[in-house]
Design a protein around this motif. Structure first.
Motif, short mmCIF file in Angstrom:
data_model
loop_
_atom_site.label_atom_id
_atom_site.label_comp_id
_atom_site.label_asym_id
_atom_site.label_seq_id
_atom_site.Cartn_x
_atom_site.Cartn_y
_atom_site.Cartn_z
N PHE A 182 -12.42 2.27 -3.79
CA PHE A 182 -12.39 2.77 -2.42
C PHE A 182 -11.40 3.90 -2.25
N SER A 183 -11.77 4.85 -1.39
CA SER A 183 -10.89 5.95 -1.00
C SER A 183 -9.91 5.48 0.06
N PRO A 184 -8.88 6.26 0.35
CA PRO A 184 -7.94 5.90 1.42
C PRO A 184 -8.64 5.82 2.78
N MET A 185 -8.03 5.05 3.67
CA MET A 185 -8.55 4.92 5.03
C MET A 185 -7.69 5.73 5.98
N LEU A 186 -8.33 6.45 6.87
CA LEU A 186 -7.60 7.16 7.92
C LEU A 186 -7.21 6.20 9.02
N ALA A 187 -6.08 6.44 9.64
CA ALA A 187 -5.62 5.60 10.75
C ALA A 187 -4.67 6.40 11.62
N GLN A 188 -4.47 5.92 12.84
CA GLN A 188 -3.58 6.59 13.79
C GLN A 188 -2.60 5.58 14.37
N ILE A 227 -4.16 5.80 4.32
CA ILE A 227 -3.59 4.65 3.62
C ILE A 227 -4.43 4.35 2.39
N ASN A 228 -3.77 4.38 1.23
CA ASN A 228 -4.46 4.07 -0.01
C ASN A 228 -4.85 2.61 -0.05
N ALA A 229 -5.92 2.30 -0.77
CA ALA A 229 -6.31 0.91 -0.97
C ALA A 229 -5.24 0.18 -1.78
N PRO A 230 -5.10 -1.14 -1.62
CA PRO A 230 -4.23 -1.89 -2.52
C PRO A 230 -4.62 -1.63 -3.97
N VAL A 243 0.84 -1.20 0.00
CA VAL A 243 0.00 0.00 0.00
C VAL A 243 0.88 1.25 0.00
N GLU A 244 0.28 2.37 -0.38
CA GLU A 244 0.90 3.68 -0.24
C GLU A 244 0.15 4.47 0.79
N PRO A 276 -10.59 5.00 12.78
CA PRO A 276 -11.48 5.89 13.54
C PRO A 276 -12.65 5.12 14.14
N PRO A 277 -13.12 5.50 15.33
CA PRO A 277 -14.27 4.84 15.95
C PRO A 277 -15.51 4.95 15.07
N GLY A 278 -16.34 3.90 15.07
CA GLY A 278 -17.58 3.93 14.32
C GLY A 278 -17.47 3.44 12.90
N LEU A 279 -16.26 3.11 12.44
CA LEU A 279 -16.09 2.68 11.04
C LEU A 279 -15.99 1.16 10.90
N GLU A 280 -16.21 0.41 12.00
CA GLU A 280 -15.94 -1.02 11.98
C GLU A 280 -16.71 -1.76 10.88
N PHE A 281 -17.94 -1.36 10.63
CA PHE A 281 -18.75 -2.12 9.69
C PHE A 281 -19.10 -1.34 8.43
N GLU A 282 -18.47 -0.18 8.23
CA GLU A 282 -18.72 0.60 7.02
C GLU A 282 -17.96 0.02 5.84
N GLU A 283 -18.44 0.32 4.64
CA GLU A 283 -17.76 -0.13 3.44
C GLU A 283 -16.42 0.59 3.32
N SER A 284 -15.37 -0.17 3.19
CA SER A 284 -14.03 0.37 3.08
C SER A 284 -13.15 -0.68 2.42
N TRP A 285 -11.93 -0.28 2.03
CA TRP A 285 -11.07 -1.29 1.43
C TRP A 285 -10.61 -2.31 2.46
N VAL A 286 -10.53 -1.89 3.74
CA VAL A 286 -10.18 -2.84 4.80
C VAL A 286 -11.27 -3.91 4.92
#
Length: 257
Positions: free
Chosen positions: A98-104, A88-91, A50-51, A122-132
């Motif tokens: 998918f857009s990049p995912m924020l992380a800390q 973090i960009n998607a693979p 990933v980038e 981020p809190p609340g994103l556990e079940f949202e559509e994302s590349w993760v």
């Protein structure tokens, strides 16, 4: 793996400009979560290039070592400070969707010439559509099965002693341990609905722990003469509850690191 000459990472999706995403990075900063909150998700091992780009607009490349609903582990040669926010960009195969995912960055460690970072989403994103989420689905993750499990289970090879009424103490191996119960292996079958007391430890720097519960079911193990027992613990007083949590955290920490 880093590439400091790059100023941007492609947005890779239809959800909006990357600049708008970066402007929300500060909203990610929050007090560090306790260890148990950072480990309450099943982790799936992977190896994805990933980038990413930091809040200081420093770009790099890395390898995602595992993913969970709450975060991931990233290996890279770029030094990052604890608390740093990154996108973090998607693979490559998923960038069209998918857009990049924020992380800390929550913790850091060294691995040869590289760094390994534990990243919190981020809190609340556990079940949202994302590349993760898409990666986890490809790896066989089913949200419904994880939701049914109330407590995280830590894999284990802890020896223990099962105390049963009017029977000799029984040596067992604790295969996994949670706040709600354990999976035990023994050479003797213990019938369902049998009450017990389970003695563990001392383990690492932790004192001996005793919890009570009931056998839910038993099944034959993979090895001849082995029997697997699923158990449920009863209510625990505050001291035992805290000590059991420390046991689980110790086992999880060893498994993750």
């Amino acid at each position: 793996m880093s590439d400091s000459s790059a100023d941007t990472v492609s947005t890779g999706g239809p959800k909006g400009p990357f600049g708008r995403l970066m402007s929300s990075l500060k909203a990610l900063v929050e007090p560090e979560l306790p260890l148990e909150d950072r480990r309450l998700s099943g982790r799936l091992e992977t190896s994805l290039e990933v980038e990413y780009i930091t809040e200081q607009k420093i770009s790099g490349r890395g390898l995602v070592l595992d993913v969970s609903r709450r975060g991931l582990r990233l290996r890279t040669d770029l030094p990052l400070s604890k608390g740093t926010s990154i996108a973090i960009n998607a693979p490559e195969a998923l960038q069209a969707y998918f857009s990049p995912m924020l992380a800390q960055v929550m913790w850091t460690s060294r691995l040869s010439d590289d760094y390994v970072y534990g990243l919190l989403l981020p809190p609340g994103l556990e079940f949202e559509e994302s590349w993760v989420a898409a990666v986890m689905k490809q790896l066989g993750y089913e949200i419904s099965s994880f939701q049914r499990r109330k407590y995280v289970r830590a894999d284990s090879e802890l020896p223990g002693t099962l105390l049963l009424d009017a029977q000799p103490p029984l040596s067992v191996m604790v295969l996994n341990l949670s706040m709600g119960g354990a999976m035990l292996s023994s050479e003797v079958v213990v019938e369902s609905e049998t009450p017990f007391r389970l003695q563990l430890g001392p383990h690492a720097d932790l004192p001996e722990l005793e919890v009570s519960g009931v056998i839910l079911r038993n099944t034959p193990g993979e090895e001849e003469g082995q029997h697997i027992h699923s158990t449920r613990f009863g209510p625990l007083e505050k001291r035992r509850h805290s000590l059991l949590k420390e046991y689980i955290m110790n086992l999880l920490e060893k498994g993750v690191r």
